[in-house]
Motif scaffolding. Sequence first.
Motif, short mmCIF file in Angstrom:
data_model
loop_
_atom_site.label_atom_id
_atom_site.label_comp_id
_atom_site.label_asym_id
_atom_site.label_seq_id
_atom_site.Cartn_x
_atom_site.Cartn_y
_atom_site.Cartn_z
N ILE A 254 43.17 31.45 31.19
CA ILE A 254 42.81 30.24 31.95
C ILE A 254 43.84 30.03 33.06
CG2 ILE A 254 42.67 27.70 31.81
CD1 ILE A 254 41.32 28.14 29.02
N PHE A 255 45.10 30.23 32.72
CA PHE A 255 46.17 30.11 33.72
C PHE A 255 45.98 31.13 34.86
CE2 PHE A 255 50.40 31.63 35.15
CZ PHE A 255 50.85 30.46 35.74
N LEU A 256 45.68 32.36 34.49
CA LEU A 256 45.45 33.39 35.53
C LEU A 256 44.28 32.98 36.42
CD1 LEU A 256 45.63 36.76 33.47
CD2 LEU A 256 47.43 35.79 34.89
N HIS A 257 43.24 32.48 35.77
CA HIS A 257 42.03 32.10 36.49
C HIS A 257 42.31 30.97 37.47
CE1 HIS A 257 37.81 32.52 36.88
NE2 HIS A 257 37.49 31.34 36.40
N GLN A 258 43.01 29.95 36.97
CA GLN A 258 43.28 28.78 37.82
C GLN A 258 44.19 29.14 38.99
OE1 GLN A 258 44.81 26.20 34.83
NE2 GLN A 258 42.81 25.28 34.38
N ASN A 259 45.01 30.15 38.79
CA ASN A 259 45.96 30.52 39.85
C ASN A 259 45.53 31.77 40.61
OD1 ASN A 259 48.58 28.75 39.63
ND2 ASN A 259 47.77 29.05 37.58
N ALA A 260 44.27 32.17 40.40
CA ALA A 260 43.74 33.38 41.05
C ALA A 260 44.71 34.55 40.87
CB ALA A 260 43.47 33.12 42.53
N ALA B 285 44.16 37.24 38.72
CA ALA B 285 43.56 38.42 38.10
C ALA B 285 43.89 39.66 38.94
CB ALA B 285 42.06 38.24 38.01
N THR B 286 43.72 40.83 38.34
CA THR B 286 44.14 42.07 39.00
C THR B 286 43.67 42.19 40.43
OG1 THR B 286 43.12 42.96 37.02
CG2 THR B 286 44.46 44.48 38.34
N ARG C 104 55.50 38.04 38.20
CA ARG C 104 56.16 38.69 37.07
C ARG C 104 55.25 38.66 35.83
NH1 ARG C 104 60.96 36.73 34.07
NH2 ARG C 104 60.51 34.77 35.07
N PHE C 105 54.59 37.53 35.64
CA PHE C 105 53.69 37.41 34.49
C PHE C 105 52.53 38.41 34.60
CE2 PHE C 105 50.16 34.89 32.34
CZ PHE C 105 50.59 35.17 31.06
N SER C 106 51.91 38.45 35.79
CA SER C 106 50.78 39.37 35.97
C SER C 106 51.21 40.82 35.84
CB SER C 106 50.15 39.18 37.35
OG SER C 106 49.50 37.95 37.41
N ALA C 107 52.33 41.17 36.48
CA ALA C 107 52.76 42.57 36.45
C ALA C 107 53.16 42.98 35.04
CB ALA C 107 53.93 42.79 37.41
N LEU D 193 46.04 42.90 31.73
CA LEU D 193 45.69 42.08 32.90
C LEU D 193 44.24 42.35 33.28
CD1 LEU D 193 46.72 40.14 35.11
CD2 LEU D 193 47.13 42.14 36.53
N PRO D 194 43.38 41.35 33.08
CA PRO D 194 41.97 41.58 33.36
C PRO D 194 41.64 41.40 34.84
CG PRO D 194 42.30 39.44 32.35
CD PRO D 194 43.66 40.01 32.59
N SER D 195 40.47 41.87 35.22
CA SER D 195 39.98 41.59 36.57
C SER D 195 39.38 40.18 36.55
CB SER D 195 38.92 42.60 36.97
OG SER D 195 37.79 42.42 36.14
N HIS D 196 39.06 39.69 37.72
CA HIS D 196 38.47 38.37 37.83
C HIS D 196 37.19 38.28 36.98
CE1 HIS D 196 37.60 34.57 39.76
NE2 HIS D 196 36.35 34.97 39.83
N ASP D 197 36.34 39.29 37.09
CA ASP D 197 35.07 39.27 36.35
C ASP D 197 35.30 39.33 34.85
OD1 ASP D 197 33.87 39.23 38.76
OD2 ASP D 197 33.21 41.33 38.74
#
Length: 484
Positions: A331-337, A339-340, A394-397, A405-409
């Motif tokens: 959800i955090f990744l999604h809200q902050n765009a 995703a990979t 750093r979190f995404s990498a 790390l998922p893609s947006h979809d």
Amino acid sequence: MTVIKLTNSKTRKKEVFEPIDPNNVRMYVCGPTVYDRAHIGNARPVIVFDVLYRLLRHVYGPEHVTYVRNFTDVDDKINKKAKDTGRSIKEITDETMQWYLDDMRAVGALDPDKMPRATEFIGAMITMIEGLVESGHAYVAEGHVLFSVESYKDYGKLSGRSIDDMIAGARVEIAPYKRNPMDFVLWKPSSDDLPGWDSPWGRGRPGWHIECSAMSYELLGETFDIHGGGNDLMFPHHENEIAQSCCAHPQGGFARYWLHNEMLQVEGKKMSKSLGNFFTVRDLLDGHDGMPSVPGEVIRFVFLSTHYRKPMDWTQKKAFEADQILSKWFIFLHQNALATNDVRSLYEKEGLWNADQVVLECVANDLNTSGALTRLHEIFKEASGEPSVGNKARFSASLDLLGLLPSHDEIEVFLKLNESMDLSSFADHLSTLRQSAMETKDFSEVDALKTALLNAGVEVRMSKTGVELEPGPNFDASKLEGLL
Ligand code: AMP
Ligand code: ZN
């Protein structure tokens, strides 16, 4: 440069990994026999060696790593399936290979660089067997070619057994033409109804072990860096691979580091069809026997939370807990765009695409993935507490290094699937029911829902401040269906 340490089954020690050629780090992992869907245990080596592959790519550069994983597409189990179903071998193996790739991609595994099929390397196997016969390591008997274990002094060294122990402990196939009961088949004759290839010993097909020796030699050379597989393969398969390869290419040392993953169990028991706890990766992904589907990321997370050298237990409770954590993260990744496909190239350009040092050190320390996950919790706290470009990258990498790390979809699919696994909606509903029951003094609905939750193995805590639900050890998500 990051120091990688790996436990080498060959020396039984944790060693610093030093590649033969840092410009071409080479790894071979034994792949599946393709006649049926991969079961959940089969995914363990795939995920373990995918983490190692990602680490090697990270340290040496993606273009400097060659990962080979074979498909065993000639085998008696495949022949049997063809006979039972009336379908062609090619049709069965093609279909199963595609299933395998789809299922393993769903749990975040990158495709290896090369995925040879055994049947494409029959010529190389015949050449290797001819060499072994010429050098006296193999002999021909009744249309078979057998490897003579006594001709290789180190036979049994990897698994730490002597030939005599093996004979005493093994269910050895009794064949009058074997000089030593442990001698194993390199080539065997095929009747007309079975797949076969012409060879100096007549029409026949290879034994199982020779394919990995022949394919690793053709694709990686006579010496390469890492060889992996489940520890059930250590004997006889890996022992036999070593004997064949070292006798065929005495100048080479074959694989220098041997890594073995431990086995997976289900809810504390060995997985077996008779116990009814056998399921495939696809069963989990799609949902089965009334169970909701489990996203591939959750499967991966559960696997990563146990060290690869320890037996691992697959439980619904773990899947549920992993799901709760990943939901928060995604959800955090999604809200902050984050995703990979949104961020990587952007951050890379700015030189910010760096995995956290502690996460990297954990993974480099004999694939301590559970340590890496613990650290990810901290990074998440920092990134979500005080979001900055640096700590978000750093979190995404770091997630990416672990293949999480998922893609947006994929995030959208995950969050949608997740609605069915979410206990918070049950907690909200129970709170609301309790609220109105306080007024009406009729607690029957509250009690009914509470009993149903308890029946599903959920621990229910109701206090003045609210309702807390947590999956207990006997949690069974399928019993929650239709309760809301
Ligand atoms: P197979 O197709 O049976 O040769 O197995 C393919 C791979 O899955 C091998 O590396 C096995 O070691 C591994 N494997 C099979 N069963 C399990 C299990 N229960 N847990 C972990 N790995 C397994
Ligand atoms: Zn193999």
